[in-house]
Write an enzyme that holds these catalytic residues in place. Structure first.
Site, short mmCIF file in Angstrom:
data_model
loop_
_atom_site.label_atom_id
_atom_site.label_comp_id
_atom_site.label_asym_id
_atom_site.label_seq_id
_atom_site.Cartn_x
_atom_site.Cartn_y
_atom_site.Cartn_z
N TYR A 3 47.51 40.23 29.20
CA TYR A 3 46.53 39.78 28.22
C TYR A 3 46.31 40.74 27.06
CZ TYR A 3 43.89 40.95 32.57
OH TYR A 3 43.46 41.46 33.76
N GLY B 160 31.37 42.16 35.07
CA GLY B 160 31.90 41.97 33.72
C GLY B 160 31.40 42.97 32.69
N ARG C 201 48.40 44.77 32.52
CA ARG C 201 47.38 44.25 31.61
C ARG C 201 47.84 44.10 30.14
NH1 ARG C 201 43.08 46.58 30.64
NH2 ARG C 201 41.75 44.74 30.51
N CYS D 161 63.03 45.25 33.07
CA CYS D 161 63.90 44.39 32.28
C CYS D 161 63.13 43.19 31.75
CB CYS D 161 65.09 43.94 33.11
SG CYS D 161 66.25 45.27 33.30
N PRO E 15 29.74 44.87 39.60
CA PRO E 15 30.66 45.57 38.68
C PRO E 15 31.97 45.98 39.37
CG PRO E 15 28.93 47.06 39.42
CD PRO E 15 28.62 45.72 40.02
N TYR F 35 42.21 47.38 37.78
CA TYR F 35 43.26 46.37 37.64
C TYR F 35 44.61 46.97 37.26
CZ TYR F 35 38.98 43.69 37.68
OH TYR F 35 37.76 43.20 38.04
N ARG G 38 35.30 46.80 37.08
CA ARG G 38 35.83 47.67 36.02
C ARG G 38 34.87 48.80 35.68
NH1 ARG G 38 39.14 45.19 32.39
NH2 ARG G 38 38.22 43.24 33.13
C1 LIG Z 1 36.25 39.90 38.78
C2 LIG Z 1 34.88 39.63 39.22
C3 LIG Z 1 33.92 40.64 39.15
C4 LIG Z 1 34.19 41.99 38.53
O1 LIG Z 1 34.51 41.89 37.19
P1 LIG Z 1 34.59 43.23 36.30
O2 LIG Z 1 34.94 42.72 34.94
O3 LIG Z 1 35.66 44.07 36.89
O4 LIG Z 1 33.26 43.88 36.38
C5 LIG Z 1 32.67 40.37 39.65
N1 LIG Z 1 32.36 39.17 40.20
C6 LIG Z 1 33.27 38.18 40.29
C7 LIG Z 1 32.89 36.89 40.92
C8 LIG Z 1 34.55 38.37 39.80
O5 LIG Z 1 35.44 37.38 39.87
#
Ligand SMILES: *Cc1c(COP(=O)(O)O)cnc(C)c1O
Length: 436
Positions: free
Chosen positions: A332, A246, A328, A359, A289, A388, A291
């Site tokens: 969102y 995240g 994306r 469309c 990680p 993503y 993203r």
């Molecule tokens: C999606 C996810 C990640 C990666 O999230 P990022 O925002 O891409 O870093 C890591 N662990 C779990 C369990 C996830 O579902």
């Protein structure tokens, strides 16, 4: 403006050392382009910081962000571990010859077949999400007389968002075992009873696109409190603490990401402090990680086509892709930056919104973007599409999925071929086949 923008004497965008207009000509559009050096640099930010701090760790690339054979081979070269959440992602990892002991399986509804595939291939770890899975896994391990390392996924009641976090108490999430209602405790007891399942530690994942370390620190605090209860009551000593992924990246000027090293430092400091306070062994730290490894390492190139100018309302500029290669913004409301790659520094005298060609009125990539005068045939480069994008691509409107190119050390080459319309209709059977 994006700090990475480089141009050549033709005012063309250079990405990973290569002229993007040449790439668009050579491979066609839409096209995903990855700068492999940046993928490696991102991976090393995490790995090297753990090393520098002298801490045992696994940096598991969350492959859902972008999974392809070549990508997973780069992850392997960088010494990363790997998260997979499906048979398809596991299959790709095996095809990439990824070390099975460093593969972790996630998912909130792992099927019999998925668990079986994980067991048969002796992957390193399964992250247990729910009671149903415990029964399935126990039964499968009994049948095959095998053992499996697992982590237990808990929801600590902390939701981290882009610029803040929320203490939710009981977490309203489809993932993992709730701590506060006692579910986590019940699952823990159940796991200890199994002879085949070997509980190695805890897992949590508190959100995505997180720009502060506080949420992670709070999660570590909550998890240590829980581990201390389990230690006192059941003499459980966790070997692993997995705090998920995240880590936020920059899409636009609104995003101010921390250096990736800072997350590692904050985590290590808090885990050390907690381990000391509770007089527990310092666990191995795992992070996940996705993203942050690939997001800013990828761009998408599109060719501009039609324009619709509505006086005093808005200008729509349509490109040859859209929600089928980047869902994306529609899904969102994600924001991106982009430039016209064949006139990067030309004065931005025009404002237009970038529309996809599907469309769907919602098929928009970027609203109200400052641009130079745009004409059909211009190449638009959208930044930070490495996570993503391809992995969420669809065949809506029977679009073929774009190609993926890796650039590194002055070399550009396909790592995923562009789909053909034969590919798209490959599994269609005719009415006659149905009839007979
Ligand atoms: C999606 C996810 C990640 C990666 O999230 P990022 O925002 O891409 O870093 C890591 N662990 C779990 C369990 C996830 O579902």
């Amino acid at each position: 403006m994006n700090e990475q923008i480089k141009t050549n004497e033709k005012d063309h965008l250079i990405f990973g050392g290569i002229d993007t207009i040449d790439l668009a000509k050579k491979y066609g559009t839409p096209l995903y382009v990855y700068d492999v050096n940046r993928i490696r640099a991102n991976a090393r930010s995490f790995v090297n910081q753990f090393e520098k701090l002298g801490v045992k760790a696994q940096v598991a690339y969350a492959s859902k962000a972008f999974s392809s054979v070549a990508m997973l081979q780069v992850a392997k070269q960088e010494g990363l571990s790997l998260d997979v959440v499906s048979q398809g992602e596991l299959y790709t990892a095996l095809k990439a010859d990824f070390p099975v002991g460093k593969i972790h399986l996630h998912g909130n509804n792992k099927s019999h077949a998925e668990l079986k595939m994980a067991i048969e291939n002796k992957i390193g770890c399964i992250v247990i999400d729910n009671f149903h899975e415990i029964e399935l896994l126990d039964q499968l391990l009994n049948e095959s007389n095998q053992k499996m390392d697992v982590l237990i996924r808990v929801t600590p009641g902390i939701e981290a968002h882009t610029h803040d976090y929320i203490l939710t108490g009981n977490e309203d999430s489809k993932f993992g075992f709730d701590i506060n209602s006692g579910q986590a405790e019940e699952a823990f007891k159940r796991l200890l009873k199994s002879d085949q399942i070997q509980l190695k530690g805890l897992h949590c994942h508190i959100g995505s696109q997180i720009f502060e370390t506080e949420g992670f620190v709070l999660a570590v605090k909550r998890l240590f409190k829980l581990m201390n209860d389990w230690k006192i009551n059941d003499q459980f000593d966790p070997a692993v603490l997995n705090v998920g992924g995240g880590f936020g990246i920059r899409y636009t000027d609104e995003d101010q990401p921390l250096p990736l090293e800072d997350y590692v430092t904050a985590l290590v400091e808090e885990i050390k402090a907690q381990a000391n306070a509770y007089q527990m062994e310092f666990p191995e730290i795992w992070i996940e990680p996705g993203r942050a490894i690939v997001g800013n390492a990828g761009i998408t190139l599109y060719e501009v086509g039609s324009k619709k100018e509505i006086p005093n309302v808005r200008n729509y500029i349509s490109v040859d892709g859209g929600m089928t290669d980047n869902i994306r913004p529609a899904l969102y409301d994600a924001k991106y930056e982009a430039v016209i790659a064949n006139k990067v520094t030309a004065p931005k005298t025009y404002e237009g919104s970038i529309a996809g060609k599907c469309c769907e009125s919602g098929d928009m990539l970027i609203w109200d973007l400052r641009l130079p005068e745009v004409v059909a045939g211009d190449i638009l480069a959208v930044f930070s599409t490495g996570a993503y994008g391809y992995s969420m691509a669809s065949h809506y409107n029977r679009f073929a999925k774009p190609a993926v190119v890796f650039v590194e050390d002055g070399k550009d080459k396909l790592v995923v071929e562009r789909e053909t319309y034969q590919d798209v209709s490959r599994y269609d059977l005719s009415y006659e086949q149905w009839r007979n």
